[in-house]
Design an enzyme around this catalytic site. Structure first.
Site, PDB file in Angstrom:
ATOM      1  NE  ARG A   1      44.847  44.544  50.099  1.00  0.00           N
ATOM      2  CZ  ARG A   1      44.291  43.495  50.679  1.00  0.00           C
ATOM      3  NH1 ARG A   1      44.903  42.898  51.706  1.00  0.00           N
ATOM      4  NH2 ARG A   1      43.132  43.029  50.249  1.00  0.00           N
TER       5      ARG A   1
ATOM      6  CE  LYS B   1      30.933  27.281  49.055  1.00  0.00           C
ATOM      7  NZ  LYS B   1      31.015  27.105  50.534  1.00  0.00           N
TER       8      LYS B   1
ATOM      9  N   GLY C   1      39.166  41.192  45.555  1.00  0.00           N
ATOM     10  CA  GLY C   1      39.247  39.741  45.654  1.00  0.00           C
ATOM     11  C   GLY C   1      40.002  39.083  44.520  1.00  0.00           C
TER      12      GLY C   1
ATOM     13  N   GLY D   1      36.024  42.166  50.717  1.00  0.00           N
ATOM     14  CA  GLY D   1      34.749  42.204  51.432  1.00  0.00           C
ATOM     15  C   GLY D   1      34.118  43.582  51.433  1.00  0.00           C
TER      16      GLY D   1
END
Length: 489
Positions: free
Chosen positions: A123, A285, A441, A464
C-alpha cells in the site's frame, strides 16, 4: 445502485455513457474503437507517468508495476474509452500545484509485526506515483491515513511512524512527521515546509470524529491545506471526514492515480469484459459475497465457487457435509443463485471433491473425498485435486477473470493447494493476454503466498471497496470528488 445512461458521440461514433460509483463511464460503439484494454488508465495519467521529466522516475527497472504498465500503454498509443466524471491529480499541472498545500488521503494501513516492522509495503508503494507527481510539481504534501483500529484516542502501536522511513526510501527524500493530524502543531510544521516537501500527519482515526464524518473535524483537517487528493481506494466506500467531509472545504478535490487505476480496472474490465469472462468467488460465507455473485452473474460466462461457502450450496443440493461450515439461513438463497445462473445460461461451477480435516488446525489429519462422501465429524478446508483440474480447464479459454476469495484455508499449508493452484493458473493466463484482476482481501495474500503477484494484471488495494464496486455500489469517497468538464477520447 442508480445508473444513469446517456448517448453521446465520440470521435464520430456513438458511445454509451453511464454513471458508476460516482464516475461517468463511456464506451465506444465498436470493438475496433474500443482499443483500451485491461489496465488502461486515463491518457493524461499515462503521459504523466511515462514522462521522466515530470516524475523523475529514472530507468524503467525502477518503476512500479503500475507505472510500467502505463508507460507501455503510452508508448503503444493506447486509446481511452473509459472517461471518469471525476477530476484526477493528473489534470493539475505545475501552475495549479506549485507552492500549494495538498491534503492527501492515502491508505497506508500496512500490516506490522510485534516489533512494529512492516511485513507488506504494497500500500505504501501504491501511493508513491501520486505523491511523487505532487512533489515534482512543487506542491507541499500533507499525507495522512488510518492504521489499525484505535478505540480511545492515540495509541503508540497505531501511530504512522513505521511508514515514514519506508516512504522516505521509496521517494528518495526525507519525509517529515507530525504527531497529530489537526491543530497548531500541524500548522507550525506546514508553515516551515518548502515547495516539494512532504510530511506525514498522524492517524486520523485517533479522533472518533473521523469515522463519524463530523463536519467540524473535517474543517480542521482541511484548515492547513489548499486542495485535496483522495488516493485511498481501500476506504473510498466509507463516508469519513478525511474521505468525504474534507471535500466540502477544499477545492479542487480530485482523485489520485491509484484511486483512478482501481476504478479503471474494476469497473472498466467488468463493465465491458473481453469474453469469455469468469468470476472466481471464494471465502467462508455466502452472505458476504451475495452482492458480488449476483452482480457478476449478469456479466460473466462462468462462475467458479470455492472456499467454505461451497458447503451451503451442497446442503442446498441435499448433500451431507459433515461438520463443515454451513450458513443454514442462506440455503434457500444458494438454491436461488444456482437457479438464476441456469436461467441466465451462466456456467456455475462447484468443486467435485474436497480436502477434509478432522479439526481446524494446520496439523490436522486429512483425507480427500468426493462431495457426496463427506463423513460425519470431518470438515472441508480446501477444494480437491480433481476440482482444481476442472476449474483450470474452465479457465483455459477465458480472456477476463476476476478473483475474490480463496479456495480454502490457504494459511495452512495442508489446505493451500487449491488456492495456490488457481493463483498459478491465473499467472499463466496473464502471460497469454488474459486480464486477471485480484479483487482485494485474502485473494491478494494468496497470490503473494504463491509468488505470482507480479504476473497479475491488477491487484486491488481495497478489500471492502473492491467488493462494493464489483457489486455496483456508489463509493462515497469517489462521489464526493470534483467532476471534470473536459471530455477526452
Amino acid at each position: 445502485m442508480l445508473k444513469t445512461s446517456v448517448t453521446r458521440r465520440v470521435g464520430g461514433a456513438v458511445a454509451s455513457c453511464r454513471v458508476v460509483a460516482g464516475q461517468r463511464v463511456c464506451r465506444a460503439a465498436s470493438r475496433q474503437q474500443a482499443t483500451a484494454r485491461c489496465g488502461a488508465a486515463r491518457s493524461h495519467q499515462a503521459r504523466a507517468l511515462s514522462s521522466g521529466a515530470s516524475l523523475a522516475l529514472g530507468s524503467r527497472r525502477s518503476l512500479t508495476r503500475f507505472q510500467q504498465r502505463q508507460v507501455s500503454l503510452a508508448r503503444r498509443g493506447a486509446k481511452l474509452i473509459v472517461e471518469a466524471a471525476k477530476r484526477s491529480v493528473g489534470d493539475l499541472g505545475e501552475a495549479e500545484l506549485k507552492g500549494k498545500r495538498v491534503f492527501v488521503r492515502a491508505d497506508l494501513n500496512v500490516p506490522l509485526d510485534g516489533e512494529q516492522n512492516i511485513t507488506d509495503d504494497t500500500r505504501i508503494r501504491a501511493a508513491v506515483p501520486t505523491l511523487k507527481y505532487l512533489m515534482d510539481k512543487g506542491a507541499k504534501v500533507l499525507l495522512t491515513s488510518h492504521l489499525g483500529r484505535p478505540k480511545d484516542g492515540p495509541e503508540d502501536k497505531f501511530r504512522l511512524n513505521p511508514v515514514v522511513p519506508r516512504l522516505s526510501e521509496l521517494l528518495g527524500k526525507e519525509v517529515g512527521k507530525v504527531d497529530d493530524c489537526v491543530g497548531a502543531e500541524v500548522t507550525a510544521k506546514v508553515d516551515s515546509m518548502a515547495d516539494g516537501d512532504i510530511v506525514v500527519l498522524e492517524n486520523v482515526r485517533f479522533y472518533k470524529e473521523e469515522t463519524k464524518n463530523e463536519s467540524g473535524f473535517a474543517e480542521k483537517l482541511a484548515a492547513n491545506a489548499d486542495l485535496y487528493v483522495n488516493d485511498a481506494f481501500g476506504t473510498a466506500h466509507r463516508a469519513h471526514a478525511s474521505t468525504e467531509g474534507v471535500t466540502k472545504f477544499l477545492s479542487p478535490s480530485v482523485s489520485g492515480f491509484l484511486l483512478q487505476k482501481e476504478l479503471d480496472y474494476l469497473d472498466g474490465a467488468v463493465s465491458d469484459p473481453k469474453k469469455p469472462f469468469c468470476a472466481i468467488v471464494g471465502g467462508s460465507k455466502v452472505s458476504s459475497k451475495i452482492g458480488v455473485i449476483e452482480s457478476l452473474m449478469a456479466k460473466c460466462d462462468k462462475i467458479i465457487i470455492g472456499g467454505g461457502m461451497i458447503f451451503t450450496f451442497y446442503v442446498a443440493k441435499g448433500l451431507s457435509v459433515g461438520s463443515s461450515l454451513v450458513e443454514e439461513d442462506k440455503v434457500e438463497l444458494a438454491k436461488e443463485l444456482m437457479a438464476k445462473a441456469e436461467e441466465k445460461g451462466v456456467e456455475f461451477l462447484l468443486p467435485s471433491d474436497v480436502v477434509l480435516a478432522d479439526n481446524f488446525a494446520p496439523d490436522a489429519n486429512t483425507q480427500t473425498v468426493t462431495i457426496d462422501s463427506i463423513p460425519d465429524g470431518w470438515m472441508g478446508l480446501d477444494i480437491g485435486p480433481e476440482s482444481l483440474k476442472a476449474f483450470q480447464g474452465a479457465l483455459s479459454d477465458c480472456k477476463t477473470v476476476v478473483w475474490n476469495g480463496p479456495m480454502g484455508v490457504f494459511e495452512f499449508d495442508a489446505f493451500a493447494a487449491g488456492t495456490v493452484g488457481i493463483a498459478d493458473t491465473l499467472a499463466e493466463l496473464s502471460g497469454k493476454g488474459c486480464c486477471t484482476i485480484i479483487g482485494g482481501g485474502d485473494s491478494v495474500a494468496a497470490v503473494e503466498k504463491a509468488g505470482v503477484a507480479e504476473k497479475m494484471s491488477h491487484i486491488s488495494t481495497g478489500g471492502g471497496a473492491s467488493l462494493e464496486l464489483l457489486e455496483g455500489k456508489v463509493l462515497p469517497g469517489v462521489a464526493a470528488l470534483d467532476e471534470t468538464v473536459a471530455v477526452s477520447a
